[in-house]
Design an enzyme around this catalytic site. Structure first.
Site, PDB file in Angstrom:
ATOM      1  N   ARG A  45       0.873  -1.182   0.000  1.00  0.00           N
ATOM      2  CA  ARG A  45       0.000   0.000   0.000  1.00  0.00           C
ATOM      3  C   ARG A  45       0.904   1.224   0.000  1.00  0.00           C
ATOM      4  O   ARG A  45       2.122   1.109   0.125  1.00  0.00           O
ATOM      5  CB  ARG A  45      -1.022  -0.016   1.153  1.00  0.00           C
ATOM      6  CG  ARG A  45      -0.643  -0.638   2.448  1.00  0.00           C
ATOM      7  CD  ARG A  45       0.478   0.003   3.167  1.00  0.00           C
ATOM      8  NE  ARG A  45       0.271   1.425   3.337  1.00  0.00           N
ATOM      9  CZ  ARG A  45       1.213   2.285   3.549  1.00  0.00           C
ATOM     10  NH1 ARG A  45       2.492   1.900   3.625  1.00  0.00           N
ATOM     11  NH2 ARG A  45       0.962   3.574   3.694  1.00  0.00           N
ATOM     12  N   GLY A  46       0.273   2.394  -0.148  1.00  0.00           N
ATOM     13  CA  GLY A  46       1.045   3.624  -0.323  1.00  0.00           C
ATOM     14  C   GLY A  46       1.105   3.917  -1.821  1.00  0.00           C
ATOM     15  O   GLY A  46       1.405   3.013  -2.621  1.00  0.00           O
ATOM     16  N   ALA A  47       0.817   5.161  -2.187  1.00  0.00           N
ATOM     17  CA  ALA A  47       0.597   5.486  -3.607  1.00  0.00           C
ATOM     18  C   ALA A  47       1.745   5.064  -4.532  1.00  0.00           C
ATOM     19  O   ALA A  47       1.525   4.328  -5.507  1.00  0.00           O
ATOM     20  CB  ALA A  47       0.285   6.977  -3.739  1.00  0.00           C
ATOM     21  N   ARG A  88      -7.550  -0.398  -6.755  1.00  0.00           N
ATOM     22  CA  ARG A  88      -7.778   0.701  -5.798  1.00  0.00           C
ATOM     23  C   ARG A  88      -7.961   1.995  -6.608  1.00  0.00           C
ATOM     24  O   ARG A  88      -7.199   2.238  -7.548  1.00  0.00           O
ATOM     25  CB  ARG A  88      -6.610   0.845  -4.804  1.00  0.00           C
ATOM     26  CG  ARG A  88      -6.491  -0.360  -3.868  1.00  0.00           C
ATOM     27  CD  ARG A  88      -5.580  -0.082  -2.698  1.00  0.00           C
ATOM     28  NE  ARG A  88      -6.210   0.790  -1.727  1.00  0.00           N
ATOM     29  CZ  ARG A  88      -5.553   1.324  -0.694  1.00  0.00           C
ATOM     30  NH1 ARG A  88      -4.271   1.097  -0.531  1.00  0.00           N
ATOM     31  NH2 ARG A  88      -6.189   2.107   0.160  1.00  0.00           N
ATOM     32  N   GLN A 195      -1.856   2.478   9.865  1.00  0.00           N
ATOM     33  CA  GLN A 195      -0.570   2.555   9.148  1.00  0.00           C
ATOM     34  C   GLN A 195       0.471   3.310   9.970  1.00  0.00           C
ATOM     35  O   GLN A 195       1.672   3.062   9.831  1.00  0.00           O
ATOM     36  CB  GLN A 195      -0.764   3.253   7.792  1.00  0.00           C
ATOM     37  CG  GLN A 195      -1.511   2.433   6.760  1.00  0.00           C
ATOM     38  CD  GLN A 195      -3.002   2.717   6.769  1.00  0.00           C
ATOM     39  OE1 GLN A 195      -3.559   3.134   7.788  1.00  0.00           O
ATOM     40  NE2 GLN A 195      -3.656   2.494   5.652  1.00  0.00           N
ATOM     41  N   ASP A 236      -1.858  10.842  -2.034  1.00  0.00           N
ATOM     42  CA  ASP A 236      -2.306   9.802  -2.976  1.00  0.00           C
ATOM     43  C   ASP A 236      -2.665  10.377  -4.333  1.00  0.00           C
ATOM     44  O   ASP A 236      -2.571   9.697  -5.351  1.00  0.00           O
ATOM     45  CB  ASP A 236      -3.495   9.040  -2.404  1.00  0.00           C
ATOM     46  CG  ASP A 236      -3.017   8.106  -1.316  1.00  0.00           C
ATOM     47  OD1 ASP A 236      -2.895   8.560  -0.160  1.00  0.00           O
ATOM     48  OD2 ASP A 236      -2.692   6.949  -1.639  1.00  0.00           O
ATOM     49  N   ASN A 246      -5.203  12.321   0.669  1.00  0.00           N
ATOM     50  CA  ASN A 246      -4.278  11.479   1.453  1.00  0.00           C
ATOM     51  C   ASN A 246      -5.116  10.728   2.483  1.00  0.00           C
ATOM     52  O   ASN A 246      -6.340  10.895   2.563  1.00  0.00           O
ATOM     53  CB  ASN A 246      -3.188  12.344   2.112  1.00  0.00           C
ATOM     54  CG  ASN A 246      -2.050  11.491   2.679  1.00  0.00           C
ATOM     55  OD1 ASN A 246      -1.524  10.627   1.992  1.00  0.00           O
ATOM     56  ND2 ASN A 246      -1.703  11.699   3.936  1.00  0.00           N
ATOM     57  N   LYS A 247      -4.475   9.917   3.257  1.00  0.00           N
ATOM     58  CA  LYS A 247      -5.155   9.045   4.220  1.00  0.00           C
ATOM     59  C   LYS A 247      -6.180   9.797   5.057  1.00  0.00           C
ATOM     60  O   LYS A 247      -5.941  10.921   5.494  1.00  0.00           O
ATOM     61  CB  LYS A 247      -4.091   8.401   5.113  1.00  0.00           C
ATOM     62  CG  LYS A 247      -4.579   7.471   6.190  1.00  0.00           C
ATOM     63  CD  LYS A 247      -5.495   6.376   5.683  1.00  0.00           C
ATOM     64  CE  LYS A 247      -4.915   5.576   4.542  1.00  0.00           C
ATOM     65  NZ  LYS A 247      -5.934   4.760   3.823  1.00  0.00           N
TER      66      LYS A 247
END
Ligand code: MRU
Length: 349
Positions: A45-47, A88, A195, A236, A246-247
């Site tokens: 995960r993570g862009a 995603r 996270q 993201d 973002n998150k």
């Protein structure tokens, strides 16, 4: 260096981020469909990491030794890209990587299937290498924003685990530390997937960077007590005007930073910028399984049947962002102008 993604010559190998911090386990994915699933289920995960993994997964798929004519190969390539694109929706690095692989496929498609596959592996490995180079460059630029003695709040994980290596927001922190600055990181735990608690805290320990974990609701109190000097997060997707997805919880932190007069920085490579979107309202925000909110470590923590809203990301308006740190330098508002100039100078890529 923490290595979340690798290519073993045949396929994708991933550090299983679902198992951290308890276990460091690498998964060798034998089939490209497992790579799609690994993106969907947050093994990776993570862009930037999602983009790099998708590129490698597409290359892996095209190595499948099936005899196909050119039309069959093109149809299969499209099917693979569609599957990755549906994994995603928010991180634009995924679509950026698919576009790049598609352009390479179009250049290679007259070759035999083995030649096409080799070309795609080379492209995916170039995307992998360039991500690491971009992160190193943005870390160097961003370190200038971190004063000696800084107390830094970060949200989610924008570290090595979220990229091919080094990270974005956390690479700025690491570069500042390596430049000899003393600093302390406050980590939001980042509900519901944690996270921050699971991944950023693990990375900070690995890097020997002093850090303190707080729950998301504590960020305001921390700032009110004068314990934070700046905030830095990853992204993201950044729209043409600087609005940033973002998150979930990032927007809250940005509002708090503004209230307390603190700088709020976003660190991201240019592959995270989506200039086709004028503003953040058009960014698709992923909504995930309600079970992420109602369950904790496999146990129900809310009454069964309660309604849940679980967006994985939020949008921070560009007006709350002090600067965007990229591999090409530090961009200041107005971001529409700064991003345009930056892309024009980078050759529009
Ligand atoms: O749902 P995730 O864990 O993929 O979300 C990750 C984030 O929001 C990160 O902050 C972002 O991708 C930047 S990573 C360099």
């Amino acid at each position: 260096m923490i290595r979340p993604i690798a290519w073993n010559g045949e396929g994708v190998v991933l550090l299983d981020q679902r198992a951290l911090p308890g276990e460091e386990r690498y998964l060798t994915l034998g089939d490209w469909r497992e790579v799609v699933e690994a993106i969907r289920n947050l093994t990776v995960r993570g862009a930037p990491a999602i983009g790099v993994t998708a590129a490698l997964g597409i290359a892996q798929a095209m190595r499948t030794p099936l005899s196909r004519d050119r039309d069959g190969m093109t149809a299969f390539f499209s099917e693979v890209c569609r599957a990755f694109a549906a994994s995603r929706p928010t991180a634009v690095n995924l679509f950026w990587a698919i576009d790049r692989m598609t352009r390479r496929f179009e250049r290679e498609r007259e070759r035999d299937p083995g030649g096409v596959a080799d070309g795609l592996v080379n492209e995916a490995l170039a995307i992998f290498r360039e991500d690491i180079e971009a992160n190193e460059a943005l870390g160097r630029h961003g370190a200038a924003l971190v004063p000696d003695g800084a107390r830094i709040l970060t949200h989610c994980n924008a570290g090595a685990l979220a990229t091919a290596g080094y990270g974005t927001a956390l690479d700025v922190v690491r570069a500042a530390r390596d430049a000899g600055k003393t600093l302390h990181v406050f980590i939001d735990e980042t509900r519901p997937v944690l996270q921050g608690a699971r991944l950023t805290a693990w990375e900070m320990q690995k890097e020997n960077i002093p850090a303190t974990l707080v729950t998301d609701g504590m960020a305001g109190a921390l700032m009110a007590r004068g314990k934070v000097d700046l905030v830095i997060t990853g992204a993201d997707r950044i729209a043409a005007n600087g609005d940033t997805a973002n998150k979930i919880g990032t927007y809250t932190v940005a509002v708090l930073a503004r209230e307390h007069g603190l700088p709020f920085y976003v660190a991201a490579p240019l592959s995270t910028v989506d200039r086709t979107l004028a503003g953040g309202a058009d960014i698709p925000v992923e909504e995930r399984d309600p079970g992420e909110v109602t369950c904790f470590a496999g146990r129900l923590i809310a009454p069964e049947g309660i309604a849940v809203w679980n967006p994985a990301f939020d949008i921070t308006p560009g007006r709350l962002i002090t600067a965007i740190v990229t591999e090409k330098g530090i961009l200041k508002p107005p971001f529409d102008k700064a991003l345009k100039t930056c892309f024009d100078e980078a050759g529009g890529s």
